[in-house]
Design a protein around this motif. Structure first.
Motif, mmCIF file in Angstrom:
data_model
loop_
_atom_site.group_PDB
_atom_site.id
_atom_site.type_symbol
_atom_site.label_atom_id
_atom_site.label_comp_id
_atom_site.label_asym_id
_atom_site.label_seq_id
_atom_site.Cartn_x
_atom_site.Cartn_y
_atom_site.Cartn_z
ATOM 1 N N PRO A 136 14.396 -2.215 -6.649
ATOM 2 C CA PRO A 136 15.512 -3.125 -6.277
ATOM 3 C C PRO A 136 15.425 -3.794 -4.896
ATOM 4 C CG PRO A 136 16.328 -1.000 -7.266
ATOM 5 C CD PRO A 136 14.876 -0.744 -6.967
ATOM 6 N N PRO A 137 15.040 -3.033 -3.900
ATOM 7 C CA PRO A 137 14.750 -3.682 -2.468
ATOM 8 C C PRO A 137 13.605 -4.812 -2.400
ATOM 9 C CG PRO A 137 15.048 -1.313 -2.218
ATOM 10 C CD PRO A 137 15.079 -1.759 -3.734
ATOM 11 N N LEU A 138 12.701 -4.488 -3.143
ATOM 12 C CA LEU A 138 11.320 -5.445 -3.254
ATOM 13 C C LEU A 138 11.973 -6.782 -3.940
ATOM 14 C CD1 LEU A 138 8.338 -3.145 -3.474
ATOM 15 C CD2 LEU A 138 9.730 -3.886 -1.308
ATOM 16 N N ALA A 139 12.701 -6.604 -5.098
ATOM 17 C CA ALA A 139 12.984 -7.753 -5.921
ATOM 18 C C ALA A 139 13.838 -8.528 -5.191
ATOM 19 C CB ALA A 139 13.779 -7.124 -7.155
ATOM 20 N N ALA A 140 14.340 -8.385 -3.880
ATOM 21 C CA ALA A 140 15.212 -9.081 -3.071
ATOM 22 C C ALA A 140 14.165 -10.412 -2.447
ATOM 23 C CB ALA A 140 16.064 -8.675 -2.125
ATOM 24 N N ALA A 141 12.986 -9.938 -2.331
ATOM 25 C CA ALA A 141 11.894 -10.793 -1.763
ATOM 26 C C ALA A 141 10.699 -10.910 -2.607
ATOM 27 C CB ALA A 141 11.540 -10.409 -0.261
ATOM 28 N N PRO A 142 10.715 -11.423 -3.790
ATOM 29 C CA PRO A 142 9.712 -11.213 -4.795
ATOM 30 C C PRO A 142 8.507 -11.918 -4.294
ATOM 31 C CG PRO A 142 11.430 -12.566 -5.884
ATOM 32 C CD PRO A 142 12.130 -11.883 -4.566
ATOM 33 N N THR A 143 8.552 -13.107 -3.589
ATOM 34 C CA THR A 143 7.146 -13.863 -3.259
ATOM 35 C C THR A 143 6.658 -13.415 -2.199
ATOM 36 O OG1 THR A 143 8.625 -15.579 -2.497
ATOM 37 C CG2 THR A 143 8.211 -15.769 -4.708
ATOM 38 N N GLN A 144 7.490 -12.608 -1.300
ATOM 39 C CA GLN A 144 6.947 -12.300 -0.013
ATOM 40 C C GLN A 144 6.371 -10.929 0.146
ATOM 41 O OE1 GLN A 144 10.988 -13.671 2.041
ATOM 42 N NE2 GLN A 144 9.515 -13.533 3.563
ATOM 43 N N VAL A 145 6.268 -10.359 -0.663
ATOM 44 C CA VAL A 145 6.177 -8.849 -0.754
ATOM 45 C C VAL A 145 4.849 -8.406 -1.744
ATOM 46 C CG1 VAL A 145 6.566 -6.445 -1.713
ATOM 47 C CG2 VAL A 145 8.257 -8.010 -0.378
ATOM 48 N N VAL A 146 3.855 -7.807 -0.917
ATOM 49 C CA VAL A 146 2.519 -7.311 -1.683
ATOM 50 C C VAL A 146 2.823 -5.735 -1.483
ATOM 51 C CG1 VAL A 146 0.062 -6.925 -1.855
ATOM 52 C CG2 VAL A 146 1.381 -9.136 -1.023
ATOM 53 N N VAL A 147 2.812 -4.939 -2.697
ATOM 54 C CA VAL A 147 2.911 -3.594 -2.606
ATOM 55 C C VAL A 147 1.277 -2.916 -2.560
ATOM 56 C CG1 VAL A 147 3.690 -1.554 -3.757
ATOM 57 C CG2 VAL A 147 5.046 -3.509 -4.095
ATOM 58 N N ILE A 148 1.256 -2.160 -1.648
ATOM 59 C CA ILE A 148 -0.078 -1.584 -1.238
ATOM 60 C C ILE A 148 0.274 -0.178 -1.283
ATOM 61 C CG2 ILE A 148 -0.679 -3.582 0.046
ATOM 62 C CD1 ILE A 148 -0.838 -1.724 2.451
ATOM 63 N N SER A 149 -1.125 0.637 -1.583
ATOM 64 C CA SER A 149 -1.175 2.044 -1.583
ATOM 65 C C SER A 149 -2.583 2.420 -1.604
ATOM 66 C CB SER A 149 -0.322 2.601 -2.657
ATOM 67 O OG SER A 149 -0.381 4.203 -2.598
ATOM 68 N N TYR A 150 -2.944 3.733 -1.354
ATOM 69 C CA TYR A 150 -4.224 4.334 -1.298
ATOM 70 C C TYR A 150 -4.434 4.693 -3.014
ATOM 71 C CZ TYR A 150 -5.700 4.877 3.521
ATOM 72 O OH TYR A 150 -6.137 4.742 4.667
ATOM 73 N N ASP A 151 -3.117 5.086 -3.627
ATOM 74 C CA ASP A 151 -3.160 5.466 -4.705
ATOM 75 C C ASP A 151 -3.016 4.360 -6.048
ATOM 76 O OD1 ASP A 151 -1.334 8.100 -6.427
ATOM 77 O OD2 ASP A 151 -1.600 6.020 -7.499
ATOM 78 N N ALA A 152 -4.100 4.271 -6.491
ATOM 79 C CA ALA A 152 -4.391 3.069 -7.642
ATOM 80 C C ALA A 152 -3.486 2.989 -8.551
ATOM 81 C CB ALA A 152 -5.765 3.031 -8.043
ATOM 82 N N GLY A 153 -2.954 4.364 -8.966
ATOM 83 C CA GLY A 153 -2.112 4.341 -10.233
ATOM 84 C C GLY A 153 -0.683 3.855 -9.942
ATOM 85 N N ALA A 154 -0.341 3.941 -8.774
ATOM 86 C CA ALA A 154 1.031 3.453 -8.051
ATOM 87 C C ALA A 154 1.057 2.116 -8.067
ATOM 88 C CB ALA A 154 1.459 4.325 -7.013
ATOM 89 N N ILE A 155 -0.004 1.392 -7.601
ATOM 90 C CA ILE A 155 0.112 0.036 -7.513
ATOM 91 C C ILE A 155 -0.252 -0.666 -8.848
ATOM 92 C CG2 ILE A 155 -0.267 -0.411 -4.874
ATOM 93 C CD1 ILE A 155 -3.209 -0.763 -5.538
#
Lengths: 249, 488
Positions: A136-155
């Motif tokens: 929900p928080p990320l949906a507030a800025a959909p075009t601005q956000v890139v989700v990153i992680s060491y965990d390939a499954g999560a992204i």
């Protein structure tokens, strides 16, 4: 460097940590005031599954409190401040919720935020719960956000369920990682400067953009740029940007 | 006062009052007077003033400063006039008698008519720098032509004059009775090319306005006639502009990375540039000043519900507006978190442009908490607009806040916390008149007013409310789909 404008190649890693404690709203604001167009910060879940912006699972390093973020509720965490190394507890700055941090990012509509989901939260709560809670928080800025992680499954799950751009942080420079990168085809590939080989071999080519952390030296950035790196993370955005400007294109 | 010094007289006609302030060459006020004006709300979306009352209010204030100055009136070298922009009136060109009320900038009676027009042809946003909004002059001028018999009659007889309130006031306050308009006021009519500051023939055709009924477009500085007043008669009017356009120059020409916020009935955020911006990100582009040597453009955001929202909510909760304003400082310091207020008072302005957005509270709160929520909503909307300005013109170093709302420490601190910027408040808050005086004096030695500074702090509760407010607003905008304008 391929450009004279450092803000197009620098990522403010945890904000500008020379100005304010890492991963706080003042640190991110300081980077934005200095002209940052890319920022990075980290997300963990509290005991009541509220996403908050903090790097370590434990609060000892940044807040001087020997507790785990995962064992405290968001309300309990609100009374704890993080501080700059060597500062007294009275200088504590609030640990922001992801919600609040995204609110700040939205104020700078041309800024891209790399939001790193930490593995300790994934281990504690599971991928599905973490992706659910950050959604929900990320949906507030959909075009601005890139989700990153060491965990390939999560992204991968983030991309499939939320349709967000993703970045994978590689842990090792080896063939297994390369095959995984090609299979995942993320928008961004992140690597620690120390993970990369010390020679001048080009980095793996792909449809992704390479981001390397931490790079504060313009000469080092120039060499990495020739190897295919586009973005450089720095924890001291304003100072590094000044050094890059000084060094010229 | 030094006997040899020249003095500059400034007239600021705003939505709540008319003010006259006389300045010395250093920018110090030496005589001040103000008179309130009445606002009438005869129906939904209708906000009016009485043109004759406004003329009287200015004359009364001129009388008062003349009385204060005594024999020093003869040292008044020149006068400047700044008015609320986007307010229009029709009058008889020969007699100067109003043929209509002043339709306030807050008035949007012609919204439905405007919404029915083809939105993109001609390219209104690109030509005017504005969004196609019923707050601006064109649709209200058209409404006057379509609905008011005396206006139609005067048009048929070739006696109709209409346009910005500034032009009417100039006509009525000067001996020569010129029929002129400056670029700042012209550019709020939706009939003016923002790059040139002249009437755009395609838009006059589009709205069916005869150019002969509109004032002649001239520069912001020039010969605007001379005051018609028993004690100040003959003082030449040299500057004419809009209130917000003058306010931006209160401390001289602003530093390049300074963003200016003026909080009055509405709140306005402006950043100056001498290069016309190619894009606006949903904000407005306009000429704020043009003379022989320089043209200043501004990228501007607009929050319609500032003082107007406090008035409206005060009325809603049954508190006298003046009492509400007295209670605001304590309300803003209170420990209890206020509810959220989605502030569409006067229409939701930039960068959203939803004229019919319905204001609403999210969450419960006592009267004082609701008043605090209104102020907080102003800070939220300002912060959003500042973000858009920065995305277009680069980061802001400081925010300079002026106007009546600048007296609220709680508003300024919230702005600092939300944006991470230093917020400055000049000691002299009459920004419009000071800006006028700067242009009149043309002084290179114009001194910036001393400022109080508010440093950005960590305010997690405020940031949490702001994030929630943004999401609630997103949801409300998505639900209603009530847009009738396209961002420019």
């Amino acid at each position: 460097m391929p450009t004279a404008d450092p803000s197009s190649v620098l990522v403010a890693h945890r904000g500008d940590t020379a100005a304010a404690p890492e991963n706080t709203i003042p640190a991110v604001q300081a980077a934005l005031v200095a002209g940052a167009r890319f920022v990075e910060f980290d997300v963990q879940l509290t005991a009541d599954e509220v996403p908050v912006v903090i790097h370590d699972e434990r609060l000892a390093r940044t807040a001087g409190v020997d507790r785990s973020v995962h064992d405290l509720t968001a309300d309990e965490l609100a009374s704890i401040g993080v501080r700059m190394p060597g500062s007294p507890a009275s200088d504590g700055v609030a640990i922001p919720t992801l919600d609040a941090m995204i609110g700040v990012i939205r104020l700078a509509p041309t800024v891209t935020a790399f939001v790193e989901i930490k593995r300790s939260s994934l281990r504690r709560f599971g991928r599905t719960v973490v992706v659910d809670r950050v959604s929900p928080p990320l949906a507030a800025a959909p075009t601005q956000v890139v989700v990153i992680s060491y965990d390939a499954g999560a992204i991968r799950e983030t991309r499939e369920r939320l349709g967000r751009r993703i970045g994978w942080v590689i842990e090792r420079w080896d063939d297994t990682s390369r095959v995984e990168a090609e299979r995942l085809a993320p928008d961004f590939l992140f690597a620690d400067r120390r993970t990369l080989r010390a020679d001048d071999t080009p980095l793996w080519a792909g449809a992704w953009t390479w981001v390397v952390f931490d790079v504060d030296d313009p000469a080092d950035a120039r060499r990495l740029s020739q190897r295919g790196v586009t973005l450089f993370e720095t924890r001291t955005f304003a100072a590094t940007a000044a050094a890059f400007r000084e060094a010229g294109p | 006062m030094n006997d040899a010094e020249t003095l500059w007289l400034t007239i600021d006609q705003g939505g709540h009052a008319s003010r006259v302030i006389v300045y010395d060459p250093r920018g110090e006020p030496v005589a001040t007077a103000a008179a309130p004006i009445t606002t009438v709300r005869p129906g939904p979306d209708r906000v009016e003033h009485d043109g004759e009352e406004i003329v009287r209010s200015v004359r009364t204030t001129l009388d008062a400063v003349a009385s204060t100055l005594g024999t020093d009136t003869r040292r008044v070298q020149a006068a400047g006039l700044a008015t609320q922009r986007s307010s229009v009136i029709a009058w008889d060109r020969v007699s100067g008698t109003p043929l209509s009320p002043v339709l306030s900038w807050q008035d949007r009676r012609a919204a439905a008519w405007l919404a029915a027009l083809p939105a993109h042809e001609p390219p209104i946003a690109d030509t005017t720098g504005l969004v196609c909004s019923p707050h601006y002059g064109a649709s209200k001028l058209r409404w006057l032509l379509d609905h008011v018999g005396s206006v139609q009659h005067a048009a048929a007889e070739g006696r109709l004059a209409f346009g910005p309130l500034a032009s009417f006031l100039l006509h009525r306050l000067t001996r020569e009775r010129p029929f002129l308009v400056d670029p700042a006021n012209a550019s709020r009519t939706l009939l003016c090319d923002w790059r040139t500051g002249t009437w755009a023939s395609s838009l006059l055709t589009h709205f069916g306005i005869d150019p002969a009924t509109l004032p002649q477009c001239v520069a912001s500085r020039g010969d605007f006639g001379s005051l018609d007043h028993p004690d100040l008669g003959g003082v030449p009017v040299r500057v004419m502009t809009g209130d917000q356009s003058a306010a931006i120059f209160a401390s001289g020409v602003p530093a390049p990375a300074q963003t200016l916020v003026n909080v009055g009935t509405g709140a306005f955020v402006q950043r100056l540039t001498q290069v016309p911006p190619d894009t606006a990100g949903g904000l407005l582009r306009s000429i704020v000043w043009r003379d022989d040597t320089v043209t200043h453009f501004a990228l501007e955001g607009t929050v319609n519900g500032a003082g107007a929202a406090i008035d409206e909510v005060a009325a809603m909760v049954g508190v006298d507006p003046a009492d509400a304003i007295r209670r605001l400082p304590a309300a803003l310091d209170a420990a209890t978190p206020p509810p959220l207020f989605l502030n569409g008072v006067g229409g939701l302005g930039s960068p959203y442009w939803r004229p019919d957005f319905t204001s609403r509270f999210i969450g419960e709160g006592a009267t004082t908490e609701r008043l605090a929520a209104v102020v907080e909503s102003i800070a939220f909307l300002l912060a959003v607009n500042i973000g858009v300005i920065e995305a277009t013109l680069g980061p802001t170093a400081t925010l300079l806040v002026t106007g009546g709302g600048a007296t609220l420490d709680g508003l300024l601190q919230r702005l600092a916390d939300l944006t991470g910027r230093w917020v400055e408040r000049p000691a002299e808050r009459e920004a419009t008149t000071r800006g006028l005086a700067f242009f009149l004096s043309q002084s290179r030695a114009w001194t910036a007013s001393p400022v109080e500074r508010f440093s950005p702090g960590s305010n997690p509760a405020l940031h949490d409310r702001f994030a929630r407010w943004q999401r609630e607003l997103d949801a409300a905008l998505a639900d209603t789909g009530e847009s009738e304008s396209t961002p420019g």
